[in-house]
Design an enzyme around this catalytic site. Structure first.
Site, PDB file in Angstrom:
ATOM      1  N   SER A   1       0.852  -1.185   0.000  1.00  0.00           N
ATOM      2  CA  SER A   1       0.000   0.000   0.000  1.00  0.00           C
ATOM      3  C   SER A   1       0.890   1.238   0.000  1.00  0.00           C
ATOM      4  O   SER A   1       2.037   1.193   0.469  1.00  0.00           O
ATOM      5  CB  SER A   1      -0.889   0.010   1.251  1.00  0.00           C
ATOM      6  OG  SER A   1      -1.537   1.255   1.415  1.00  0.00           O
TER       7      SER A   1
ATOM      8  N   TYR B   1      -1.024  -0.711  10.363  1.00  0.00           N
ATOM      9  CA  TYR B   1      -1.286  -1.127   8.991  1.00  0.00           C
ATOM     10  C   TYR B   1      -0.153  -0.660   8.076  1.00  0.00           C
ATOM     11  O   TYR B   1       0.415  -1.449   7.315  1.00  0.00           O
ATOM     12  CB  TYR B   1      -2.619  -0.548   8.515  1.00  0.00           C
ATOM     13  CG  TYR B   1      -2.945  -0.914   7.080  1.00  0.00           C
ATOM     14  CD1 TYR B   1      -3.534  -2.134   6.773  1.00  0.00           C
ATOM     15  CD2 TYR B   1      -2.647  -0.043   6.026  1.00  0.00           C
ATOM     16  CE1 TYR B   1      -3.811  -2.488   5.459  1.00  0.00           C
ATOM     17  CE2 TYR B   1      -2.927  -0.385   4.710  1.00  0.00           C
ATOM     18  CZ  TYR B   1      -3.512  -1.604   4.432  1.00  0.00           C
ATOM     19  OH  TYR B   1      -3.785  -1.944   3.133  1.00  0.00           O
TER      20      TYR B   1
END
Length: 257
Positions: free
Chosen positions: A138, A148
């Site tokens: 990401s 994350y």
């Protein structure tokens, strides 16, 4: 005809990879937790494109799930030519607002599973002198923004390091770093998306087409959109301390609600 194994295949980016690879004539091994959705996906792709679609029900937050997929990747009699490590999820909440159990589950899926499955796949691929791995990370990997982002930063560093170590072996590894993509990701995490600007959203099918083109070119990192490439260019020159404050405020504005 080659075979691709995709984790998290039934939705979002994983489903887009499955559609594109099936349309290109690749047989598939579809991996997810939901047996019903897997069977429906396999039937649809087989009927539409005439490819063979094997299903493998596995939860990559468990050792048993990782072991099952790893065994399939290690099967020399049924070679997998492309691995797409796409399975992943987000937790709603800031650090310490999310339970340690949920944080560790995320690391199991994003880091341990990626390491173990990439190792199983590339060991077999190196013997054959060909193959590819796409590890879905990401753009959050490039900014200081929670667990994350930290887990996805690990995916990027691991993938690029492994790609260098395997250079010349015929095995290609690439970290794919998308931005916001219209999938089930945010809904499953209980995250609101109404406040995310329209220009920040990416189309999953276009993203996959760009990612596969980058893999073919031999890139070890793919940021498959000019908008996000420009943003990441800015990130590289902004002081880390300032960037942390900006991403924290941005995360509160555009992140979980």
């Amino acid at each position: 005809m080659t075979t691709a194994l995709i984790t998290g295949s039934t939705a979002g980016i994983g489903a887009a990879f499955a559609r594109r690879l099936a349309a290109d004539g690749h047989d598939l091994v579809l991996v997810a937790r939901d047996a019903k959705r897997l069977a429906e996906q396999a039937t649809e792709l087989h009927d539409r494109h005439g490819i063979e679609a094997e299903v493998l029900v596995a939860d990559l937050a468990t050792d048993a799930g990782i072991d099952a997929v790893g065994a399939r990747l290690s099967d020399r009699k049924r070679a997998v030519d492309l691995l797409v490590n796409n399975a992943g999820f987000g937790n709603k909440g800031r650090y310490l607002e999310v339970s340690l159990e949920d944080e560790l589950r995320m690391l199991k899926v994003h880091c341990e599973a990626v390491l173990r499955l990439t190792s199983a796949a590339t060991d077999a691929m190196r013997e054959r002198g060909r193959g590819g791995v796409v590890n879905v990370a990401s753009v959050a990997a490039f900014v200081p923004r929670g667990t994350y982002g930290a887990s996805k930063a690990w995916v990027v560093q691991f993938t690029q390091g492994a790609a260098r170590d395997l250079a010349g072996s015929g095995v290609r590894l690439m970290a794919l770093c998308p931005g916001f993509v219209r999938t089930e990701f945010h809904q499953r995490a209980g995250m609101g998306t109404d406040n995310i600007p329209g220009w920040m959203w990416l189309d999953a099918d276009k993203l996959v087409a760009s990612a596969l083109a980058d893999l073919h070119r031999g890139k070890s990192l793919s940021i498959p959109d000019p908008r996000y490439k420009a943003l990441m260019g800015v990130v590289k020159v902004v002081p880390r301390g300032l960037l942390g404050g900006v991403t924290s405020r941005t995360g509160r504005k555009y992140g979980p609600q």
